[in-house]
Write a protein that holds these residues in place. Structure first.
Motif: not given
Ligand code: ZN
Length: 298
Positions: A35-37, A97-99, A200-203
């Motif tokens: 779901t992060h994508a 991607g999200h916070t 921050i996690c995905c980008s």
């Molecule tokens: Zn992520």
């Protein structure tokens, strides 16, 4: 006369095909079904861009495709891309991607952080924000990373590994935290916003060679991606897009989406500096790239 007509038709066809390529060239974006994508998933439905999502099964495979230019960009753990950049690969982070949106899930017998001492804990990769969340959680409870046995595991394997008591806890991209809670074998010890607010996690990271060759198209993709994030603030829209890539029950997806924030996808210098200080502090990367070298300013 006949020859001239043939040449004219050939030239016209050439112009049409060149024009067509510029306008409709497919941009390949790699992703893992998480779901992060979702901003990348939403991109497929955006106007003015032609995005093909390429699914991968693990972060190392996805990163290899990004680094070698088999895809133009990827929704990837930002620390993995920072590490590749520090090693000389031409990559640029263009959006988040999200916070927030991660949880530390633990087995039923882990009632408090201290109970993790001597236990096995899974993260997707050592170069990840999940590794940071784990260390923040341990520090909060007076433990250090040496007090737990850290293992790397593919995200979809973690809920069953917890259920089988192979591991005592995990932290990973969603919806796999929600899956662990849903199968009643795990509970949330900490949400990531309790450990590192607005983390921050995905980008969305682009391959520099692809960017220099397809700048016009990729600039449109970045613009469309940021608009996609705005749409995902609507929980129903996010649920619909989740179901395009994940076959999980609605309850799991809804829980997962409760934790994730898609409303702030611009990478600010302040947020990036905070990330840099944490990757250094927790021994994840000693020489992370600077904001100026790695991040495309909005
Ligand atoms: Zn992520």
């Amino acid at each position: 006369m006949k020859k001239n007509i043939i040449i004219a038709i050939a030239l016209a066809l050439l112009l049409v095909s060149c024009g067509g390529r510029n306008d409709k060239e497919t941009i390949k974006i790699a992703y893992l079904p998480i779901t992060h994508a979702l901003p990348s998933v939403e991109l497929q439905h955006a106007e003015n861009v032609n995005v093909e999502l390429i699914k991968y099964g693990s972060w190392p495979e996805l990163l290899d495709a990004l680094n070698t230019g088999r895809v133009d960009g990827a929704s990837v753990l930002i620390e993995l891309a920072m590490k590749a950049k520090a090693q000389g690969v031409g990559l640029t982070a263009v959006a988040l991607g999200h916070t927030d949106g991660n949880v530390i899930v633990v087995a039923e017998d882990i009632k408090k952080g201290e109970d993790l001492k001597g236990k096995t804990f899974a993260i997707p990769h050592r170069a990840s924000s999940h590794h940071i969340f784990l260390q923040e959680a341990l520090a909060k409870d007076g433990l250090a990373i040496e007090d737990v046995n850290v293992v790397e595991m593919a995200p979809p394997e973690m809920p069953s590994a917890l259920a089988n008591r192979q591991i005592s806890g995990y932290c990973v991209a969603e919806p796999f935290g929600a899956v662990g809670v849903n199968i009643s074998k795990g509970h949330v010890l900490y949400r990531s916003d309790e450990l590192w607010p607005n983390s921050i996690c995905c980008s969305l990271v682009l391959n520099d060679k692809a960017y220099s060759e397809k700048k016009q198209q990729l600039d449109k993709v970045i613009e469309a991606y940021l608009k996609a994030g705005e749409k995902l603030v609507d929980k129903h829209e996010a649920l619909v897009k989740s179901k395009e890539i994940l076959s999980q029950p609605d309850d799991v997806l809804k829980q997962s989406l409760e934790w994730i924030d898609f409303s702030h996808l611009v990478i600010t210098p302040e947020a990036y500096e905070e990330l840099v200080s944490k990757v250094k502090k927790y021994g994840i990367l000693n020489n992370p790239p600077s904001y100026a070298d790695f991040v495309k300013e909005k």
